[in-house]
Scaffold this active site. Structure first.
Site, PDB file in Angstrom:
ATOM      1  N   LYS A  32      14.896 -43.849  11.177  1.00  0.00           N
ATOM      2  CA  LYS A  32      15.766 -44.164  12.681  1.00  0.00           C
ATOM      3  C   LYS A  32      17.014 -45.091  12.392  1.00  0.00           C
ATOM      4  O   LYS A  32      16.643 -46.465  12.037  1.00  0.00           O
ATOM      5  CB  LYS A  32      15.263 -44.374  13.799  1.00  0.00           C
ATOM      6  N   ASP A  59      20.395 -42.613  16.070  1.00  0.00           N
ATOM      7  CA  ASP A  59      19.921 -43.196  17.447  1.00  0.00           C
ATOM      8  C   ASP A  59      20.681 -44.158  18.287  1.00  0.00           C
ATOM      9  O   ASP A  59      20.869 -45.065  18.485  1.00  0.00           O
ATOM     10  CB  ASP A  59      18.390 -43.858  17.595  1.00  0.00           C
ATOM     11  N   LYS A  61      22.597 -42.736  21.232  1.00  0.00           N
ATOM     12  CA  LYS A  61      22.518 -42.506  22.663  1.00  0.00           C
ATOM     13  C   LYS A  61      23.723 -42.218  23.331  1.00  0.00           C
ATOM     14  O   LYS A  61      24.345 -42.827  24.094  1.00  0.00           O
ATOM     15  CB  LYS A  61      21.801 -43.543  23.422  1.00  0.00           C
ATOM     16  N   ASP A  64      29.166 -40.399  27.266  1.00  0.00           N
ATOM     17  CA  ASP A  64      30.770 -40.590  27.726  1.00  0.00           C
ATOM     18  C   ASP A  64      31.220 -39.363  28.180  1.00  0.00           C
ATOM     19  O   ASP A  64      30.306 -38.411  28.544  1.00  0.00           O
ATOM     20  CB  ASP A  64      31.265 -40.653  26.136  1.00  0.00           C
ATOM     21  N   PRO A  66      32.443 -35.321  28.400  1.00  0.00           N
ATOM     22  CA  PRO A  66      32.063 -34.465  27.463  1.00  0.00           C
ATOM     23  C   PRO A  66      32.756 -34.040  26.472  1.00  0.00           C
ATOM     24  O   PRO A  66      32.511 -33.786  25.410  1.00  0.00           O
ATOM     25  CB  PRO A  66      32.312 -33.251  28.771  1.00  0.00           C
ATOM     26  N   THR A 123      12.225 -46.611  27.333  1.00  0.00           N
ATOM     27  CA  THR A 123      10.672 -47.062  27.467  1.00  0.00           C
ATOM     28  C   THR A 123      10.714 -48.614  27.670  1.00  0.00           C
ATOM     29  O   THR A 123       9.324 -49.112  27.784  1.00  0.00           O
ATOM     30  CB  THR A 123       9.933 -46.839  25.980  1.00  0.00           C
ATOM     31  N   GLN A 193       8.563 -53.513  25.354  1.00  0.00           N
ATOM     32  CA  GLN A 193       8.240 -51.862  25.764  1.00  0.00           C
ATOM     33  C   GLN A 193       7.401 -51.929  26.944  1.00  0.00           C
ATOM     34  O   GLN A 193       6.175 -52.379  26.709  1.00  0.00           O
ATOM     35  CB  GLN A 193       7.664 -51.107  24.241  1.00  0.00           C
TER      36      GLN A 193
END
EC number: 4.1.1.23
Length: 237
Positions: A32, A59, A61, A64, A66, A123, A193
Site C-alpha cells: 500500500k 491509497d 482516498k 473531489d 466528479p 478506522t 486506530q
C-alpha cells in the site's frame, strides 16, 4: 493467505521502502502506498515495485468534484494500480464518475483497471469522533452501512472497512463485494486506530484482504512479523 496480506509502506524514505520490499519479497506481493510515501517518493517506489513484479494499492482516498475524480481514477489505472481508494461521502455522482474513469481506461486498453475501494468511516474514528467531529448523529455501524449501500447502488463493489464492519457489509450487501480491512494489530493494541483487531479476527469476519503497517514495518524483524501475521490469519499460531 500470503496473497491476502497487504503491507503499508509508511516509511520516510525511498531507500527504507525498498529495504522493506526486499526483506518481505518471499512473503508479500501487494504493498500500500498512502499519502506520505506517495508525496515523498511515490513514482520511484511504484517503478521499483513493478520491477520486482509486485502489485501496489494506491491509497489516496479520492474526494473531489466528479470530473476530477474521473480523471484521477483513469490516471491511477494507467499508472498500474491494482487497487485505489475513494471516499464514499463524495456521493453517488462522484462514485459514478470514478467507475466511469475505470471503464474508460478498460475500454481504451482492453485490460482490467484498478479495483475501486470505497472508504466509509476511517478506522481512526469512533462514535464520539463521528458525532462531535463530523456531526453525524447516527450510530457508527448505521452510518457505515448507509454510505456503503449508497455506493453499492451505483455499482461500487469494493470497500475499506474495519474488522468490525467487514462481516456487516458482506452480510447485508452480498458476497460479490470485496472488503479490504486496515487497523490490524497483532496484540489488540490500538494506538491511533480506534476500531482495530487481530488478523485472525478480520479474516473470520469476512475480510478479503488485510492491510498491516506498523506491526510489520516497525518490527525488529519485519519478515518474521509478516510470517507471524500470515500464520495468525490461518489460525495456526
Amino acid at each position: 493467505m500470503k496473497d491476502r496480506l497487504i503491507v503499508a509502506l509508511d516509511v520516510d524514505t525511498f531507500e527504507d521502502a525498498c529495504m522493506i520490499v526486499d526483506e518481505l519479497s518471499d512473503e508479500v506481493s501487494i504493498y500500500k502506498i498512502g499519502l506520505a510515501p506517495f508525496i515523498g517518493y511515490g513514482f520511484k517506489i511504484i517503478d521499483y515495485l513493478k520491477s520486482k513484479d509486485k502489485k501496489f494499492f494506491l491509497d489516496l482516498k479520492f474526494f473531489d468534484i466528479p470530473n476530477t475524480v474521473e480523471l484521477a481514477v483513469y490516471q491511477a489505472c494507467a499508472m498500474g494500480a491494482s487497487m485505489l481508494t475513494l471516499h464514499t461521502i463524495g456521493a453517488k455522482s462522484m462514485i459514478e464518475a470514478a467507475i466511469s474513469g475505470k471503464k474508460r481506461y478498460e475500454d481504451k486498453f482492453g485490460k482490467s483497471g484498478a479495483m475501486l475501494l470505497g472508504v466509509t468511516i476511517l478506522t481512526s474514528m469512533d462514535q464520539e469522533s463521528l458525532t462531535n467531529g463530523m456531526f453525524i448523529e447516527k450510530p457508527i455501524e448505521e452510518a457505515i452501512f448507509g454510505l456503503a449501500k449508497n455506493a453499492y447502488e451505483v455499482g461500487l463493489r469494493g470497500f475499506v472497512a474495519s474488522p468490525f464492519e467487514a462481516k456487516l457489509l458482506k452480510d447485508k450487501l452480498g458476497d460479490d463485494i470485496v472488503v479490504v480491512t486496515p487497523g490490524i494489530r497483532m496484540d489488540n493494541s490500538k494506538d491511533d486506530q480506534k476500531r482495530a483487531s487481530t488478523p485472525r479476527f478480520a479474516i473470520e469476519n469476512k475480510a478479503d484482504y488485510i492491510v498491516v503497517g506498523r506491526p510489520i514495518i516497525k518490527a525488529k524483524n519485519p519478515k518474521q512479523a509478516a510470517i507471524a501475521c500470515i500464520k495468525n490469519m490461518k489460525g495456526e499460531d
